[in-house]
Design an enzyme around this catalytic site. Structure first.
Site, mmCIF file in Angstrom:
data_model
loop_
_atom_site.group_PDB
_atom_site.id
_atom_site.type_symbol
_atom_site.label_atom_id
_atom_site.label_comp_id
_atom_site.label_asym_id
_atom_site.label_seq_id
_atom_site.Cartn_x
_atom_site.Cartn_y
_atom_site.Cartn_z
ATOM 1 N N SER A 118 -0.781 7.295 -24.140
ATOM 2 C CA SER A 118 0.498 7.673 -23.522
ATOM 3 C C SER A 118 0.625 9.177 -23.311
ATOM 4 C CB SER A 118 1.661 7.124 -24.352
ATOM 5 O OG SER A 118 1.619 5.723 -24.399
ATOM 6 N N HIS A 119 1.591 9.802 -23.995
ATOM 7 C CA HIS A 119 1.904 11.201 -23.759
ATOM 8 C C HIS A 119 1.074 12.172 -24.586
ATOM 9 C CE1 HIS A 119 4.308 9.850 -27.174
ATOM 10 N NE2 HIS A 119 4.256 11.085 -27.611
#
Length: 287
Positions: free
Chosen positions: A106-107
């Site tokens: 993800s991030h």
């Protein structure tokens, strides 16, 4: 170096000592534990597991280890390749699979990767199920398939079916979007957004400019969707959207207030566009 074990899977940095990083040995261990859990919880299933990944540089290596381990556990693997997180989730149900593994951090920065674990509904495991997977991994009481029961491997794309599903949602008024003449700028930071978003926008009649649209995993900036990481897209003109690299959530901004909202799941992706006006942003309209 770091390896984080949680009910949703494992996340860690690539390279370094076993037990402290996301390395091939630990990937095998937790993939085996997950397959063992799925076998126990879905005894009469389809014997298929979907695997999808983002474009991280380490993704190919992690995917190969995951797929090989699942085959060794006797599961048929449906590798959907470079795919957004929501695409992989939908692919589980569309393929009638017993579960799915999303390879994405993800991030997190480019040197991280992760295994995110799904059930047969394409949903993340419950806390109880996640804890059971962790317990199985800790015990390491694994049993692999014999030579006559090794799984089969196939590749299939679900991008078009995902786009069809989005456009068929009641909240998506394709006619209104096409007539509105929207213009957007999208920053996919060189991950999977550069693959699935152009055909989606084309079918919506939205004109777009892509920043960092090559899905090569060489992230153009930190994926964390904070204002400090969104300088290039926030300097663009008009109404525009930025996305996390796994296309799970989006960041939106407009001409009147730079950063309009924190983030929205893809099934809500176009709500801010519906409500934005030249002098009145979505965030203000909600007050």
């Amino acid at each position: 170096m770091s390896l984080i074990k949680s009910i949703s899977g494992i996340r860690g940095t690539i390279g370094g000592a076993t037990g402290d990083t996301l390395n091939p040995l630990d990937i095998v261990k937790f993939t085996t534990a997950y397959a063992t859990f799925i076998r126990k919880s879905t005894p009469n299933g389809s014997n298929k597991i979907v695997v999808g990944r983002d474009a991280r540089i380490s993704g190919e290596m992690v995917k190969n280890v995951v797929c090989g381990t699942l085959l060794g556990m006797g599961y048929d693997v449906v590798n959907i390749g470079l795919a957004s997180t929501p695409t992989t989730e939908l692919a589980v149900t569309m393929a009638g699979a017993d579960g799915g593994i999303i390879i994405t951090a993800s991030h997190n920065p480019r040197h991280w990767n992760a295994l995110k674990l799904l059930n047969n509904k394409g949903e993340f495991l419950t806390a109880a199920d996640g804890n059971e997977v962790l317990a199985i991994a800790e015990a390491e009481a694994f049993e692999y398939a014999d030579v006559d029961h090794i799984g089969k491997y196939s590749e299939e794309s679900f991008d078009e079916r995902h786009i069809d599903a989005v456009l068929n949602l009641k909240l998506v008024d394709t006619k209104a979007i096409k007539e509105a003449g929207f213009k957007v700028v999208v920053d996919s930071i060189n991950s999977v957004g550069g693959i699935i978003l152009p055909p989606l926008l084309d079918r919506l009649g939205v004109k777009y400019t892509f920043l960092n649209g090559e899905a090569n995993g060489d992230f153009s900036h930190n994926p964390e969707p904070l204002e400090k990481n969104l300088g290039s897209i926030m300097d663009a003109t008009g109404i525009y959207t930025g996305r996390w690299q796994d296309v799970r959530r989006g960041i939106y901004s407009c001409v009147c207030c730079r950063l309009c909202s924190q983030s929205y799941p893809w099934n809500n992706s176009f709500k801010p566009l519906f409500y934005t006006r030249p002098s009145r942003c979505y965030r203000k309209s909600r007050r």
